[in-house]
Design a protein around this motif. Structure first.
Motif, PDB file in Angstrom:
ATOM      1  N   ILE A 356      47.427   7.766 -15.110  1.00 39.65           N
ATOM      2  CA  ILE A 356      46.418   8.381 -14.426  1.00 39.65           C
ATOM      3  C   ILE A 356      45.280   8.059 -14.374  1.00 39.65           C
ATOM      4  CG2 ILE A 356      44.984  10.018 -13.825  1.00 39.65           C
ATOM      5  CD1 ILE A 356      47.340  12.119 -14.969  1.00 39.65           C
ATOM      6  N   VAL A 357      44.727   7.437 -15.752  1.00 41.12           N
ATOM      7  CA  VAL A 357      43.188   6.591 -15.973  1.00 41.12           C
ATOM      8  C   VAL A 357      42.998   4.749 -15.208  1.00 41.12           C
ATOM      9  CG1 VAL A 357      42.781   5.761 -18.323  1.00 41.12           C
ATOM     10  CG2 VAL A 357      42.252   8.273 -17.863  1.00 41.12           C
ATOM     11  N   THR A 358      44.987   4.579 -15.819  1.00 37.05           N
ATOM     12  CA  THR A 358      44.826   3.009 -15.608  1.00 37.05           C
ATOM     13  C   THR A 358      44.921   2.969 -13.559  1.00 37.05           C
ATOM     14  OG1 THR A 358      46.232   2.240 -17.553  1.00 37.05           O
ATOM     15  CG2 THR A 358      45.838   0.808 -15.714  1.00 37.05           C
ATOM     16  N   ILE A 359      45.433   3.427 -13.150  1.00 36.73           N
ATOM     17  CA  ILE A 359      45.808   3.840 -11.608  1.00 36.73           C
ATOM     18  C   ILE A 359      44.417   3.739 -11.820  1.00 36.73           C
ATOM     19  CG2 ILE A 359      46.948   4.508  -9.911  1.00 36.73           C
ATOM     20  CD1 ILE A 359      48.184   2.449 -11.211  1.00 36.73           C
ATOM     21  N   GLY A 360      44.201   4.943 -11.606  1.00 32.93           N
ATOM     22  CA  GLY A 360      42.604   5.476 -11.435  1.00 32.93           C
ATOM     23  C   GLY A 360      41.001   5.323 -11.345  1.00 32.93           C
ATOM     24  N   LEU A 361      41.523   3.710 -12.534  1.00 32.37           N
ATOM     25  CA  LEU A 361      39.969   2.829 -13.029  1.00 32.37           C
ATOM     26  C   LEU A 361      40.763   1.571 -11.562  1.00 32.37           C
ATOM     27  CD1 LEU A 361      38.873   2.595 -15.181  1.00 32.37           C
ATOM     28  CD2 LEU A 361      39.772   1.354 -16.476  1.00 32.37           C
ATOM     29  N   VAL A 362      41.791   1.261 -11.746  1.00 34.55           N
ATOM     30  CA  VAL A 362      41.483  -0.066 -10.670  1.00 34.55           C
ATOM     31  C   VAL A 362      41.331   0.670  -9.347  1.00 34.55           C
ATOM     32  CG1 VAL A 362      43.712  -0.639  -9.444  1.00 34.55           C
ATOM     33  CG2 VAL A 362      43.847  -0.650 -11.781  1.00 34.55           C
ATOM     34  N   PHE A 363      42.049   1.967  -8.607  1.00 34.57           N
ATOM     35  CA  PHE A 363      42.359   2.416  -7.525  1.00 34.57           C
ATOM     36  C   PHE A 363      39.972   2.668  -7.193  1.00 34.57           C
ATOM     37  CE2 PHE A 363      46.199   2.178  -6.940  1.00 34.57           C
ATOM     38  CZ  PHE A 363      46.219   2.939  -5.311  1.00 34.57           C
ATOM     39  N   PHE A 364      39.304   3.042  -8.155  1.00 35.59           N
ATOM     40  CA  PHE A 364      38.141   3.672  -8.812  1.00 35.59           C
ATOM     41  C   PHE A 364      37.449   1.891  -7.953  1.00 35.59           C
ATOM     42  CE2 PHE A 364      38.882   7.814 -10.781  1.00 35.59           C
ATOM     43  CZ  PHE A 364      38.968   8.578  -9.214  1.00 35.59           C
ATOM     44  N   ALA A 365      37.591   1.298  -9.047  1.00 35.25           N
ATOM     45  CA  ALA A 365      36.968  -0.232  -9.169  1.00 35.25           C
ATOM     46  C   ALA A 365      37.156  -0.831  -7.520  1.00 35.25           C
ATOM     47  CB  ALA A 365      37.400  -0.533 -10.142  1.00 35.25           C
ATOM     48  N   PHE A 366      38.507  -0.699  -7.260  1.00 34.22           N
ATOM     49  CA  PHE A 366      38.853  -1.180  -5.929  1.00 34.22           C
ATOM     50  C   PHE A 366      37.462  -1.327  -4.760  1.00 34.22           C
ATOM     51  CE2 PHE A 366      40.562  -1.660  -2.284  1.00 34.22           C
ATOM     52  CZ  PHE A 366      40.909  -2.982  -1.530  1.00 34.22           C
ATOM     53  N   THR A 367      37.915   0.473  -4.269  1.00 36.90           N
ATOM     54  CA  THR A 367      37.003   1.090  -3.390  1.00 36.90           C
ATOM     55  C   THR A 367      35.453   0.842  -3.795  1.00 36.90           C
ATOM     56  OG1 THR A 367      36.788   2.792  -4.804  1.00 36.90           O
ATOM     57  CG2 THR A 367      38.629   2.715  -2.980  1.00 36.90           C
ATOM     58  N   THR A 368      35.599   0.537  -5.170  1.00 38.85           N
ATOM     59  CA  THR A 368      33.317   0.096  -6.042  1.00 38.85           C
ATOM     60  C   THR A 368      33.574  -1.676  -5.068  1.00 38.85           C
ATOM     61  OG1 THR A 368      33.338   1.754  -7.708  1.00 38.85           O
ATOM     62  CG2 THR A 368      32.107   0.036  -7.650  1.00 38.85           C
ATOM     63  N   ILE A 369      34.272  -2.120  -5.192  1.00 37.12           N
ATOM     64  CA  ILE A 369      34.176  -2.934  -4.725  1.00 37.12           C
ATOM     65  C   ILE A 369      33.952  -3.593  -3.690  1.00 37.12           C
ATOM     66  CG2 ILE A 369      35.432  -6.333  -4.153  1.00 37.12           C
ATOM     67  CD1 ILE A 369      36.549  -5.483  -6.834  1.00 37.12           C
ATOM     68  N   ILE A 370      34.768  -2.690  -2.485  1.00 38.80           N
ATOM     69  CA  ILE A 370      34.748  -3.045  -1.116  1.00 38.80           C
ATOM     70  C   ILE A 370      33.220  -1.849  -0.461  1.00 38.80           C
ATOM     71  CG2 ILE A 370      36.690  -3.246  -0.620  1.00 38.80           C
ATOM     72  CD1 ILE A 370      37.017  -0.217   0.169  1.00 38.80           C
ATOM     73  N   GLY A 371      32.822  -0.737  -1.500  1.00 41.70           N
ATOM     74  CA  GLY A 371      31.620  -0.073  -0.993  1.00 41.70           C
ATOM     75  C   GLY A 371      30.300  -1.285  -1.511  1.00 41.70           C
ATOM     76  N   TRP A 372      30.565  -2.243  -2.449  1.00 42.78           N
ATOM     77  CA  TRP A 372      29.270  -2.043  -2.569  1.00 42.78           C
ATOM     78  C   TRP A 372      29.578  -3.636  -1.390  1.00 42.78           C
ATOM     79  CZ3 TRP A 372      24.664  -2.473  -4.936  1.00 42.78           C
ATOM     80  CH2 TRP A 372      23.767  -1.331  -5.244  1.00 42.78           C
TER      81      TRP A 372
END
Length: 456
Positions: A356-372
């Motif tokens: 949960i933490v690893t996948i959450g970190l991966v997806f949250f970080a990915f969406t942060t990239i596209i948002g920024w």
């Protein structure tokens, strides 16, 4: 190199010191009073708007739905700050940091409402037919201070390309997958770069569609995991909340690997990380809000306000309480390892928590990239026109590709400084246009009251 780091650390301590933290929280407190506790009294209405379609939305100006615009903003805010930032704040500032995070979020909701309102009121249509808005537009068109608007746009591009929007996130992804599942850094970096290119080259509509799918799903999965831990350990919950409140006003005693935290550390880390997580006052989220299909700037302001509520009051609180209940903040661990340990020990089966933490970190970080990426694109369009967008996108994609191999000590400092420097012109814009915010709000609710009185 050590001397350079020392200089940037001194700059960081100055820009993220008491003046900015007081200005951020103070602006929110001022708007809270002027708007009559809008974040409390109008939150139910804001949540209702979030999940309902505006009448005649197809005829409204804008590029994406209000919900999609919010998801795009949340994509950039729900990220490593919610998983790593909260854990770091509690580790350094003690459990009391969570209380100050709540306080910053409470006042930040009024700030986020104001940003969303101004973003829609002063937005324009660019040469490509897309909506452009955000602090650079309301500073220029509302206050008439173009040079200040340009400063904001410049630092917005810096953060997108060299910090929170790129290097920090790609490093988080590659390191998390390498440590948890031994995936080589180059493999993760290549896959993420290709995915970022596929999403971002098509602009806001594709970015918002991806955000609409990933953000609700990952937030729900992460919250579910945290809820299970809290329910299983419900007998420890009252004690954890008591510790948070007590530690907010007293020095936390040293224990285990923890060195002890002063009240000052709790306040500074709680407020700074809270603001860093939900970005209220930094001026990034209104750039996404400006793309929303809506005929009402107040309605979009209310929807934008829910972003801070979801990001900090819900997601960050879940992380913080799990970290405190499992005592992972007090074991000498660092960064994501704190949250990883909390979920691994709190959930039945360590593998589930790690997943949960690893996948959450991966997806949250990915969406942060596209948002920024989108934020940087709009800042680029403001400074250089639509002709600069394609060049910006290509540069951004290249930076994502190489970002996994760059050491982050200096990059994080530069990004943090640029992020803080975004906030100053934005807060000047909000305070300078506070009468506009109050006027638009009063007019909207007076009109709604009149329509209800007439049975419409």
């Amino acid at each position: 190199m050590e001397q350079v780091l020392k200089v940037f650390n001194q700059i960081y301590d100055f820009v993220w010191g008491p003046p900015l933290l007081i200005l951020l929280v103070g602006t929110g407190a001022y708007l809270t009073l002027r708007l009559g506790l809008i974040q409390v009294l109008k939150l139910p209405l804001a949540l209702k708007y979030l999940f309902s379609k505006e009448q005649e939305v197809n005829k409204a100006e804008g590029d994406v739905s209000s919900f999609a615009a919010l998801c795009t903003a949340l994509a950039a805010t729900i990220g490593t700050g919610n998983i790593v930032g909260v854990a770091t704040a509690i580790k350094i500032g003690g459990p009391g940091a969570l209380f100050w995070m709540w306080l910053a979020a409470f006042f930040g909701m009024a700030t986020k409402y104001s940003e969303g309102l101004l973003a829609v009121k002063y937005r324009i249509v660019d040469e490509n037919g897309q909506m452009s808005g955000g602090p650079m537009y309301y500073i220029e068109r509302g206050l008439g201070i173009k040079w200040l608007a340009r400063i904001f746009a410049f630092f917005g591009i810096c953060v997108a390309c060299f910090g929170i929007g790129s290097f920090a996130q790609i490093n988080s992804i590659t390191q998390a997958t390498n440590v948890a599942y031994h995936i080589p850094v180059w493999v993760s970096a290549t896959i993420i770069t290709i995915l970022v290119a596929l999403v971002t080259l098509n602009g806001i509509k594709t970015i918002s569609k991806v955000a609409e799918i990933i953000v609700p799903f990952m937030a729900a999965l992460y919250i579910l995991g945290a809820l299970i831990i809290l329910i299983v350990n419900i007998r420890l919950l009252p004690g954890a909340v008591e510790l948070v409140i007590k530690s907010a006003f007293t020095t936390t005693a040293a224990a285990g690997g923890f060195l002890g935290a002063t009240v000052k550390q709790a306040i500074q880390n709680g407020v700074a990380r809270g603001v860093f997580s939900n970005e209220s006052g930094l001026g990034s989220a209104p750039i996404a809000a400006a793309a929303a299909k809506t005929n009402s700037c107040v309605r979009q302001g209310l929807i934008s306000m829910t972003g801070t509520f979801i990001d900090t009051i819900i997601v960050c609180t879940m992380t913080g309480l799990v970290v405190i209940i499992t005592n992972s903040w007090n074991l000498g661990l660092e960064g994501a390892a704190v949250t990883n340990y909390a979920f691994s020990t709190g959930l039945p089966g360590a593998a589930i928590g790690k997943f949960i933490v690893t996948i959450g970190l991966v997806f949250f970080a990915f969406t942060t990239i596209i948002g920024w990426n989108y934020y940087g694109e709009r800042c680029t369009e403001y400074l250089f026109g639509v002709k600069g967008i394609k060049i910006y996108r290509l540069i951004f994609i290249v930076l994502i590709g190489i970002g996994a191999y760059i050491k982050l000590d200096l990059v994080w400092l530069i990004a943090d400084i640029a992020n803080a420097l975004m906030a100053f012109p934005n807060l000047i814009g909000i305070l300078g246009l506070s009468n506009v915010i109050i006027s638009e709000t009063k007019s909207y609710f007076s009109m709604n009251k009149e329509l209800r009185a007439n049975g419409n």
